[in-house]
Design a protein around this motif. Structure first.
Motif, mmCIF file in Angstrom:
data_model
loop_
_atom_site.group_PDB
_atom_site.id
_atom_site.type_symbol
_atom_site.label_atom_id
_atom_site.label_comp_id
_atom_site.label_asym_id
_atom_site.label_seq_id
_atom_site.Cartn_x
_atom_site.Cartn_y
_atom_site.Cartn_z
ATOM 1 N N LYS A 23 -6.111 2.252 -11.004
ATOM 2 C CA LYS A 23 -5.382 1.194 -11.256
ATOM 3 C C LYS A 23 -4.011 1.823 -11.409
ATOM 4 C CE LYS A 23 -4.736 -2.041 -15.356
ATOM 5 N NZ LYS A 23 -4.712 -1.970 -16.971
ATOM 6 N N GLU A 24 -3.941 2.869 -11.884
ATOM 7 C CA GLU A 24 -3.049 3.350 -12.050
ATOM 8 C C GLU A 24 -2.352 3.854 -11.220
ATOM 9 O OE1 GLU A 24 -3.076 6.922 -14.512
ATOM 10 O OE2 GLU A 24 -3.325 6.563 -16.210
ATOM 11 N N GLN A 25 -2.909 4.436 -9.855
ATOM 12 C CA GLN A 25 -2.778 4.342 -8.610
ATOM 13 C C GLN A 25 -2.506 3.253 -8.204
ATOM 14 O OE1 GLN A 25 -1.944 7.579 -7.325
ATOM 15 N NE2 GLN A 25 -3.172 8.734 -8.715
ATOM 16 N N LYS A 43 5.731 -0.760 4.716
ATOM 17 C CA LYS A 43 6.034 -1.774 2.707
ATOM 18 C C LYS A 43 6.872 -2.761 3.372
ATOM 19 C CE LYS A 43 4.303 2.590 0.273
ATOM 20 N NZ LYS A 43 4.757 3.381 -0.714
ATOM 21 N N ASP A 44 8.250 -1.385 3.503
ATOM 22 C CA ASP A 44 9.074 -2.603 4.426
ATOM 23 C C ASP A 44 9.262 -4.256 5.752
ATOM 24 O OD1 ASP A 44 10.839 -1.485 2.224
ATOM 25 O OD2 ASP A 44 10.942 0.233 4.630
ATOM 26 N N SER A 87 3.385 -6.954 2.596
ATOM 27 C CA SER A 87 3.437 -5.715 0.962
ATOM 28 C C SER A 87 3.355 -6.128 -0.315
ATOM 29 C CB SER A 87 3.826 -4.249 1.454
ATOM 30 O OG SER A 87 5.732 -4.636 1.263
ATOM 31 N N GLU A 88 4.022 -7.366 0.152
ATOM 32 C CA GLU A 88 4.507 -7.722 -1.532
ATOM 33 C C GLU A 88 3.704 -8.866 -2.181
ATOM 34 O OE1 GLU A 88 8.166 -9.427 -1.102
ATOM 35 O OE2 GLU A 88 9.590 -7.663 -1.555
ATOM 36 N N ILE A 89 2.264 -8.765 -1.484
ATOM 37 C CA ILE A 89 1.190 -10.012 -2.151
ATOM 38 C C ILE A 89 -0.330 -8.786 -2.635
ATOM 39 C CG2 ILE A 89 2.637 -12.122 -0.624
ATOM 40 C CD1 ILE A 89 -0.145 -11.252 1.464
ATOM 41 N N ALA A 90 0.094 -8.202 -2.570
ATOM 42 C CA ALA A 90 -1.306 -6.852 -2.666
ATOM 43 C C ALA A 90 -1.939 -7.422 -3.904
ATOM 44 C CB ALA A 90 -0.863 -5.284 -2.932
ATOM 45 N N LYS A 135 1.923 2.027 -6.654
ATOM 46 C CA LYS A 135 1.859 1.538 -5.189
ATOM 47 C C LYS A 135 1.456 3.070 -4.351
ATOM 48 C CE LYS A 135 3.707 -2.825 -6.631
ATOM 49 N NZ LYS A 135 2.868 -3.292 -6.477
ATOM 50 N N ASN A 136 0.098 3.550 -4.808
ATOM 51 C CA ASN A 136 -0.019 4.291 -4.279
ATOM 52 C C ASN A 136 -0.988 4.278 -2.928
ATOM 53 O OD1 ASN A 136 1.646 7.034 -5.275
ATOM 54 N ND2 ASN A 136 0.069 6.857 -6.265
ATOM 55 N N ILE A 137 -1.429 3.286 -3.916
ATOM 56 C CA ILE A 137 -2.696 2.275 -2.678
ATOM 57 C C ILE A 137 -2.582 0.935 -3.331
ATOM 58 C CG2 ILE A 137 -4.594 2.948 -4.581
ATOM 59 C CD1 ILE A 137 -6.103 2.936 -2.329
ATOM 60 N N SER A 138 -2.631 -0.149 -2.268
ATOM 61 C CA SER A 138 -2.758 -1.409 -2.923
ATOM 62 C C SER A 138 -4.451 -2.106 -1.811
ATOM 63 C CB SER A 138 -1.286 -1.952 -1.692
ATOM 64 O OG SER A 138 -0.121 -1.508 -1.996
#
Length: 400
Positions: free
Chosen positions: A101-103, A139-140, A75-78, A107-110
């Motif tokens: 972009k705001e979403q 995510k985790d 999840s950290e490489i979005a 992190k509401n969408i990746s």
């Protein structure tokens, strides 16, 4: 390399390891393994099951899963939230709305990218950019760098929408590839070999779906592939991967994994030197080192030298990776290689070591440091290397 996903594809038939590197995280699918004792290799180095590496009948030695140890959070490489994304290799530019972009920032969408290459590793079969929602568990989640963990995790995500480029065969399998059931054709690539589609999930959140459907897609002329990720940016290969005659590795001073100092003078001892660029995590690379050692012993009296360059001993920021150095030391010892394993110098041999995405890669240098002959991707047998070296040696000495 930061914040980008790079699929380093090559031909298994040619002995090139298929890997994926994402934001500095490398994953790999290797079939063969070599084990190394932890107490001998040191913490984080190559692992062995309490027995020495054994050479196969063909003289090869395989790399272990310990060469790519550990796990990471996918999840950290979005992809980072940006106004635009330009992909010259795909002939595609994406314009992102302020709302989307705001979403993404919240992190509401990746956004994640994915690609697959053909068997010759000279073109993609498809390449996609997916906008997905993640559960807390996703995510985790952590997955192993070795194996299919990342691909499995990516397939498990709930897609809102996908924008992709597909060859003729891939177009028959859009539902499976995208995880969506609605597909809108956006156009055809400039070379006529691919079609672009916007794929959507009708059950996705309505607002997020509207944001993804509102992405502005501009199709452009495709930049010829350079054996990099389809989502990477083109690189100037005039002094690197194309390696034309007259290009020189320049003056440099560096150290080997043995701690000794080496300069460009290492090439002056031989009429022709094979420079084999490899990584500690690439099993086909490690497999061929015993054959390269045999080649060196058989041909050094004919004016042929061999130099290894352990590419992953220096990270993308130019900092030396001590863990990779330790692994390289173990590999050199276990394969009994007497030729040097160099750590890349700060200038990357006048830029020649930059932009390489498939390992191993081999080029040749004359005694004056000029890059001569052809560049060879993938590992080869001892007999194949002998034939190649004889040809390159004849070419470099016929003018003497």
């Amino acid at each position: 390399m930061k914040n980008r996903r790079m699929r380093l594809m090559a031909i298994f038939a040619a002995g090139v390891l298929s890997v994926t590197s994402m934001g500095g995280i490398v994953t790999a699918h290797a079939e063969e393994t070599l084990s190394v004792p932890a107490e001998e290799a040191g913490a984080g180095a190559v692992q062995m099951d309490g027995k020495d590496a054994q050479a196969a009948e063909d003289g090869s030695v395989a790399a272990s899963e310990g060469l790519i140890a550990g796990s990471f959070k996918p999840s950290e490489i979005a992809q980072p939230a940006q106004d635009t994304y330009e992909y010259p290799f795909l002939g595609m530019k994406l314009g992102i709305s302020k709302d989307l972009k705001e979403q993404m920032e919240k992190k509401n969408i990746s956004m994640f990218t994915d690609e697959r290459w053909n068997d010759n590793a000279d073109a993609v079969t498809y390449a996609t950019a997916s906008w997905c929602t993640l559960t807390d568990e996703q995510k985790d989640a952590e997955v192993d760098k070795m194996g299919t963990g990342y691909d499995d995790w990516l397939k498990s995500l709930s897609r809102v929408g996908v924008i992709g480029m597909y060859d003729e065969e891939s177009q028959k399998d859009l539902d499976t590839i995208t995880g969506c059931t609605e597909h809108k054709e956006l156009g055809t690539s400039s070379d006529g070999k691919y079609k672009y589609y916007l794929s959507t999930n009708k059950d996705a959140d309505a607002d997020l779906l509207k944001d993804v459907e509102g992405i502005e897609v501009t199709l452009t002329e495709m930049t010829p592939f350079q054996n990099l990720s389809a989502f990477d940016q083109p690189q100037d290969t005039s002094d690197s991967t194309e390696a034309t005659e007259g290009t020189n590795v320049g003056k440099f001073e560096t150290t080997g994994v043995d701690g000794k100092t080496y300069t460009q003078d290492i090439f002056s001892k031989y009429d022709l030197t094979m420079v084999n660029i490899f990584t500690t995590w690439c099993s086909p690379c490690v497999n061929e080192i015993p054959d390269l050692e045999k080649l060196y012993q058989e041909m050094k009296d004919k004016g042929v030298g061999v130099v290894g360059v352990t590419r992953d001993t220096v990270g993308s920021g130019g900092k030396q990776d001590e863990e990779a150095v330790k692994k390289a030391q173990v590999i050199q010892k276990k394969t009994k290689a007497s030729y040097p394993f160099l750590i890349p110098d700060s200038g990357m041999m006048n830029g020649r070591l930059d932009g390489i995405s498939a390992f191993p890669e081999t080029f040749f240098v004359d005694k004056n440091g000029n890059i001569v002959g052809e560049t060879y991707s993938g590992s080869h047998s001892l007999d194949e290397w002998k034939e190649i070296v004889e040809k390159e040696l004849e070419n470099v000495t016929e003018g003497k």
